[in-house]
Design a protein around this motif. Sequence first.
Motif, mmCIF file in Angstrom:
data_model
loop_
_atom_site.group_PDB
_atom_site.id
_atom_site.type_symbol
_atom_site.label_atom_id
_atom_site.label_comp_id
_atom_site.label_asym_id
_atom_site.label_seq_id
_atom_site.Cartn_x
_atom_site.Cartn_y
_atom_site.Cartn_z
ATOM 1 N N SER A 39 0.643 -1.187 0.117
ATOM 2 C CA SER A 39 -0.091 0.141 -0.034
ATOM 3 C C SER A 39 0.782 1.218 -0.121
ATOM 4 O O SER A 39 2.003 1.358 0.513
ATOM 5 C CB SER A 39 -0.896 -0.010 1.324
ATOM 6 N N GLN A 40 0.317 2.319 -0.422
ATOM 7 C CA GLN A 40 0.946 3.674 -0.630
ATOM 8 C C GLN A 40 0.330 4.687 0.068
ATOM 9 O O GLN A 40 -0.792 4.940 -0.269
ATOM 10 C CB GLN A 40 1.301 3.876 -2.192
ATOM 11 N N ASN A 41 0.827 5.396 0.903
ATOM 12 C CA ASN A 41 0.495 6.388 1.540
ATOM 13 C C ASN A 41 0.523 7.626 1.108
ATOM 14 O O ASN A 41 1.815 7.969 0.852
ATOM 15 C CB ASN A 41 0.792 6.557 3.040
ATOM 16 N N LYS A 42 -0.413 8.421 0.584
ATOM 17 C CA LYS A 42 -0.134 9.695 -0.021
ATOM 18 C C LYS A 42 0.439 10.753 0.908
ATOM 19 O O LYS A 42 -0.044 10.660 2.246
ATOM 20 C CB LYS A 42 -1.269 10.374 -0.589
ATOM 21 N N LYS A 43 1.174 11.607 0.670
ATOM 22 C CA LYS A 43 1.729 12.727 1.808
ATOM 23 C C LYS A 43 0.562 13.732 1.823
ATOM 24 O O LYS A 43 0.017 14.189 1.136
ATOM 25 C CB LYS A 43 2.784 13.561 1.080
ATOM 26 N N THR A 44 0.267 13.964 3.426
ATOM 27 C CA THR A 44 -0.509 15.044 3.609
ATOM 28 C C THR A 44 -0.378 16.483 3.206
ATOM 29 O O THR A 44 -1.194 17.123 2.504
ATOM 30 C CB THR A 44 -0.761 15.041 5.101
ATOM 31 N N ASN A 58 -7.293 11.514 3.171
ATOM 32 C CA ASN A 58 -6.806 10.262 3.623
ATOM 33 C C ASN A 58 -5.948 10.417 4.847
ATOM 34 O O ASN A 58 -4.742 9.927 5.052
ATOM 35 C CB ASN A 58 -6.204 9.381 2.509
ATOM 36 N N SER A 59 -6.010 11.464 5.716
ATOM 37 C CA SER A 59 -5.213 12.078 6.708
ATOM 38 C C SER A 59 -6.173 11.975 8.059
ATOM 39 O O SER A 59 -7.282 11.719 8.055
ATOM 40 C CB SER A 59 -4.749 13.126 6.486
#
Length: 101
Positions: A39-44, A58-59
């Motif tokens: 999974s990849q988390n997007k930067k806030t 998504n934060s």
Amino acid sequence: MPLKLFLILLFFLISLTGYGQNETPKDSISNHLNEVVISQNKKTFTNTNGNIKVDVSNSIYNSILNTVDLLAKLPSIQLSTDKESISVISRGNPLIYIQID
């Protein structure tokens, strides 16, 4: 002399068989993976050319319902006590774009 050499060689060969690699039984934890999830988390926060973009979707900030309260939580943003004016520390009055997807 040949008997000593024979005995030394015999004991050496016997010692090699005693220290050979043995297969260890598997433990209770399996070493076999059934599934791998990547999974990849997007930067806030992203900062490009002095513009700070905040992705709220998504934060931890997505639970804040009020936009003014959300702005108060962001770094380097200052709200007045009456929540009527917003300023960016060391930048002055900001220009704020709100994009709703």
